[in-house]
Enzyme design. Structure first.
Site, PDB file in Angstrom:
ATOM      1  CD  GLU A 420       8.246  -4.521 -13.055  1.00 20.84           C
ATOM      2  OE1 GLU A 420       8.108  -3.297 -13.152  1.00 20.84           O
ATOM      3  OE2 GLU A 420       9.346  -5.091 -13.076  1.00 20.84           O
ATOM      4  CD  GLU A 490       9.240  -4.752 -19.161  1.00 18.82           C
ATOM      5  OE1 GLU A 490      10.287  -4.305 -18.634  1.00 18.82           O
ATOM      6  OE2 GLU A 490       8.117  -4.563 -18.700  1.00 18.82           O
TER       7      GLU A 490
HETATM    8  C1  GAL Z   1      10.657  -3.317 -16.005  1.00 13.16           C
HETATM    9  C2  GAL Z   1       9.324  -2.649 -15.974  1.00 13.16           C
HETATM   10  C3  GAL Z   1       9.233  -1.499 -16.938  1.00 13.16           C
HETATM   11  C4  GAL Z   1      10.444  -0.635 -16.823  1.00 13.16           C
HETATM   12  C5  GAL Z   1      11.666  -1.440 -17.074  1.00 13.16           C
HETATM   13  C6  GAL Z   1      12.915  -0.660 -16.909  1.00 13.16           C
HETATM   14  O1  GAL Z   1      10.894  -3.987 -14.815  1.00 13.16           O
HETATM   15  O2  GAL Z   1       8.303  -3.547 -16.247  1.00 13.16           O
HETATM   16  O3  GAL Z   1       8.081  -0.775 -16.663  1.00 13.16           O
HETATM   17  O4  GAL Z   1      10.506  -0.109 -15.552  1.00 13.16           O
HETATM   18  O5  GAL Z   1      11.742  -2.480 -16.132  1.00 13.16           O
HETATM   19  O6  GAL Z   1      13.005   0.416 -17.750  1.00 13.16           O
END
Ligand code: GAL
Length: 959
Positions: A420, A490
């Site tokens: 990010e 993620e």
């Molecule tokens: C993503 C980010 C993580 C964390 C997650 C939410 O956007 O890369 O670091 O913030 O969301 O828990």
């Protein structure tokens, strides 16, 4: 006239990576050169600003006797019982004004001092040199040894070394380190985690004998077509490389090809070797493997792999990011035992020992650079350091420190530029440098959906529908992206109860070659152990900006107990699939490994009647190759259930002890119902008998006015009524930036947490007591017409609940069922036949049918922020306190020592105290869980739609 008093701290806001440190080089765990750990107790002085104190403490003879002490490695804000400030949690907001590279005047600065003697056997001054290594300091450090300044550095989770040989003396060496919490580097370290200043990784003095090893690069590839590995160790300092197990003894730089067993996450074969230079012997652990982008797929050793991964931040509830090796090992063992095969080191290179463990036990690693500038999104990415040439040297320094340190780990298969950080020239420069330095791995970064700099198309929290579209290649996108494999770096946001829907993702991943799996967000809840609150989260330290419990979103609790989410994930990604339709006596077994056959497993099989196994058998399953399936005949005929459920269960167990799990450890299982039960029937033969205040019907009494039961089978019962509310989960509530379908918010807005129960009639007939009610929230036209019909055959009592929605329902229901209270001491445990472990409609893959006997307290899942939890699925019957409850159809069972309303308002587990009532929920339905605390909500098939519904329960005494 103007003047500055802060000249000596200008480096804090300097965008350059620092000065004085040696070039980065390969990290190795040990060698025969001497080393001295400088971990331990250090003198410590905290100042409020970077320039509050001069640097005279670094000089020899300074008397720090009056200073406090801290433990290194450690974060000072987690030591000193609050005397050294507090942690701050923000997700992506910078906790200071965004004016790069400037940081606040209030800049907590920790002066650290350590006096040390060299051990007696430390080589003499003229025998080589010495290096002082810092493995991690947040966020900026200036270092002196014996009064001489060595330099200063940034890059919190990256190593920095300084040459110090000429400065050392046998005794009384003074090492002084000034650490600033905020620096220009903080702009590059805006990861979603606690801001925790300090020297949080090891500090080590390394002797560097004359002729010792410098940097070296172990190139160990594998050719799957020949079964041969090729080894070449490029070394700054010439020497020889030996691998006795392979009869290899070659000069550095010389290439050799021999037959080898390859390394993979499933078969982590490491060969012990040695790099010997004139002055040093360095043990090597060599894994042969080849990573390639081929046919649009990530292939290792010629095979496309499927990541079953997790994002891992380093976390310990007391030590923060200062982890000891045993904690790291615990993480790796937990991952292996739960079928995970991959880790993304979100969002920085981990302690190097973690990668040693990944090599040893076998996990694919995406090693991520210590880079995130997420807070710039607040200003549309204007001034983003990754698109500003002034910062590029710092970015390249970070890339190099990661790659050089970790390049000799076979487990690392992808380099990630960071997280990010938007897009920009700096990222491109990093990618170009990495590609040039290491062509044997691929480059990952999620933030550029055009994949300009990357070798894989990566996204986070894409919906099932979108992932499916990408899998089918229907996602459009720029030319290059279309050729690339896809991963979800993620997904499945494990905040609180959940994540839901991961089984559905897995099915999609497995259906399309282009989809190479994903990484659940995230491994562990970053709760901080707190004397009053149990585990603290954002806001608990009075931070002016914070993101609450968004920091508690892991598959394991802060104390590393697996949450139901991890148990679910284990089942969803199991490497052997065991299926069958139940009736025909065969089981279909599929090998879902990428590399291994099934010879390390043994299969156990049993039938169960009414949830009790009838005896175990061994099931002979051929040692299937990856991707292969076999139909296996069950070795015994199903028993007659005589009206009770009959299931078979097949378990795949480790046949022998392995490095990560003992013989008998369950790797996978399958279960099918052979014949279902017939639900109990109750002849409505009894007539309700009215008394003055009570009505008697069979084994129960009812309040004559309200029609509510007061006793059932001799047990006092209170407050029995329809219940639709659940203490909203983090995934119900959704994230603030999510759209209009955050049902937790909509439910509360509609008032489903304050339903009014209007009594319309209590009717006595010859065969039933019927209570009519309308359950609805104030101010709304929607409601649920509810009929409770009670019948009895004299010994048993049946409740049939009919629910008819009225009005225009635009939201699903949180839950639908009845709840009632029992005296607190009525039961300490529950015997039930149903699914084991917590489950909800889209988190029920791991719910195995059987008879279970949990204690009441074990039915409560301790989410750091309390919320709906603990439901047991598919319950046929449950017995507690002498009362037996049978459901038609199967129901969801929960029991807790507080009400759902109390659960709903609690902020921490310590807010929950047992009352004088044990509250039972018998639910006909539950709404799905989804992942909306950061991703999509539940899929439509898991909605609990308000519609005409009928369900029943039969109460009787046990035995
Ligand atoms: C993503 C980010 C993580 C964390 C997650 C939410 O956007 O890369 O670091 O913030 O969301 O828990």
């Amino acid at each position: 006239m103007s003047f500055r008093t802060t000249a000596s701290v200008d480096y804090v806001e300097d965008v350059s990576p620092g000065r004085g440190a040696l070039p980065p080089r390969a990290r190795y765990a040990s060698s025969d050169a001497k080393s001295l750990s400088l971990n331990g107790s250090w003198r410590f002085r905290l100042s409020a600003t970077a320039d509050a104190e001069d640097d005279s403490f670094a000089g020899e003879g300074y008397d720090a006797g009056g200073w406090a002490e801290v433990t290194v490695p450690g974060h000072w804000v987690l030591q000193g019982d609050g005397a050294f400030g507090s942690p701050i949690y923000t997700n992506h907001l910078y906790p200071f004004p965004v004016d790069p590279p400037h940081v606040p005047t209030e800049n907590p600065t920790g002066d650290h001092l350590r006096v040390f003697d060299l051990p007696d056997d430390w080589p003499a001054q003229d025998d080589g040199g010495a290096v002082l290594r810092f493995d991690g300091v947040e966020s900026c450090a200036r270092v002196w040894l014996n009064g001489t300044e060595l330099g200063e550095f940034k890059g919190s989770r990256l190593p920095h070394e300084f040459a110090v040989g000429q400065l050392l003396k046998p005794a009384g060496n003074v090492l002084a380190v000034r650490v600033h919490q905020w620096s220009a580097g903080s702009y590059l370290e805006d990861q979603d985690q606690w801001w925790l200043p300090g020297i949080f990784r090891d500090v080590t003095l390394l002797h560097r004998p004359a002729g010792s090893a410098g940097d070296f690069f172990v190139h160990a590839s594998y050719d799957h077509t020949t079964g041969e590995g090729t080894l070449r160790v490029d070394s700054d300092v010439d020497g020889r490389v030996s691998v006795p197990g392979l009869d290899i003894d070659v000069a550095t730089g010389e290439q050799v090809t021999v037959a080898v067993d390859p390394w993979s996450a499933e078969t982590p074969k490491l060969y012990d070797g040695e790099l010997v230079t004139a002055g040093e012997r360095v043990p090597l652990r060599i894994g042969f493997r080849t990573v390639a982008l081929e046919d649009g797929l990530i292939k290792v050793n010629g095979k496309a792999i499927l990541f079953k991964g997790v994002n891992r931040h380093e976390w310990h509830p007391e030590q923060g990011r200062a982890l000891d090796v045993e904690t790291m090992r615990e993480d790796v063992l937990l991952m292996k035992r739960h079928n995970l095969n991959a880790v993304r080191t979100s969002h920085y290179p981990p302690h190097p020992a973690f990668l040693d463990l990944c090599d040893e036990y076998g996990l694919w690693v995406i090693d991520e650079c210590d880079l995130e500038t997420h807070g710039f999104t607040e200003q549309g990415w204007r001034d983003n350091p990754v698109d500003d040439d002034r910062w590029t040297p710092a970015l390249l320094d970070r890339a190099a420190r990661m790659v050089e340190r970790d390049k000799n780990h076979p487990s690392v298969v992808l380099w990630s530029l960071g997280n990010e950080a938007g897009t920009g020239r700096g990222l491109t420069a990093m990618a170009e440098w990495i590609h040039g330095r290491d062509s044997s791995r691929l480059v990952h970064y999620e933030g550029d959906w055009n994949c300009r700099d990357t070798d894989v198309y990566s996204r986070m929290y894409a919906s099932h529908e979108e992932v499916e579209r990408i899998g089918r290649g229907l996602d459009g996108g720029a030319g290059k992206r279309r050729e690339l494999p896809f991963i979800q770096c993620e997904y499945g946001h494990a905040m609180g109860n959940g994540p839901g829907g991961i089984a559905d993702y897995q099915r999609i991943f497995e259906a399309h070659d282009r989809l190479q799996g994903g990484f659940i967000w995230e491994w562990i809840d970053h709760g901080i152990k707190h004397p009053e609150l149990g585990y603290a989260y954002g806001g608990d330290f009075g931070e002016e900006l914070h993101d609450g419990n968004f920091v508690c979103d892991g598959l394991i609790f802060p104390d590393r107990t697996p949450s139901p989410g991890l148990v679910e994930y284990k089942k969803v990604i199991e490497p052997v699939r065991i299926e069958g339709d139940g009736a025909d006596g065969t089981v279909r077994v599929t090998n879902a490994y990428d590399f291994g056959d099934l010879s390390h497993l043994e299969f156990e099989f049993s039938y169960q009647v009414d949830g009790l196994p009838t005896g175990a058998h061994t099931l002979a399953v051929p040692p299937l190759a990856p991707g292969e399936s076999a139909e296996v005949k069950l070795p015994a005929a199903a028993p007659d259930g005589n009206g009770d459920d009959v299931q078979w269960t097949v378990r795949a167990l480790l046949a022998e002890d392995t490095a990560w799990g003992p013989k008998g450890h369950e790797v996978a299982w399958g279960q099918e119902t052979v014949s279902p039960r017939t639900a109990v029937t109750v002849a409505a033969s009894q007539r309700p008998v009215p008394g003055e205040r009570l009505i008697t019907l069979g084994p129960a009494t009812f309040d004559a006015r309200s029609g509510r039961p007061t006793t059932i089978c001799g047990l006092d019962v209170t407050g029995l009524r329809l219940d639709v509310w659940r203490a909203t989960t983090d995934n119900d509530d959704g994230a603030s930036w999510q759209d209009d379908t955050r049902y937790g918010v909509l439910w509360r807005k509609l008032g489903l947490h304050r339903m009014q129960h209007r009594l319309d009639a209590v009717e006595l007939a010859d065969d039933a007591l019927t209570v009519r009610a309308r359950v609805a929230p104030a101010a709304a036209e929607v409601g649920l017409r509810t009929v409770y019909r009670w019948t009895s055959d004299g010994t048993r009592l049946k409740l049939t609940v009919s629910v008819t929605p009225e009005g225009h329902w635009t939201v699903p229901l949180p839950r639908l069922g009845v709840r009632f209270g029992l005296p607190a001491d009525a039961a300490q445990e529950v015997l039930y036949f149903g699914g084991g472990g917590e489950a909800y409609p889209d988190t029920r893959a791991a719910s195995m049918l059987g008879q279970w006997l949990p204690g009441i307290d074990a039915l409560h899942t301790p989410y750091v922020r309390p919320q709906e939890n603990g439901a047991r699925a598919d319950v046929r019957w449950a017995e507690l306190g002498g009362l037996r409850i049978e459901g038609d159809p199967e129901f969801w069972f929960s029991a807790r020592r507080w009400t759902n309303e109390q659960l709903d308002t609690a902020r921490h587990l310590t807010d929950l105290t047992p009352g004088d009532t044990l509250w039972i929920n018998l639910d006909h339905g539950q709404h799905g869980i989804g992942s909306q605390s950061c991703g999509p909500g539940p899929l439509p098939q898991y909605f609990l739609t308000a519609e005409p519904t009928e369900f029943s329960f039969v109460f009787s005494t046990t035995e």
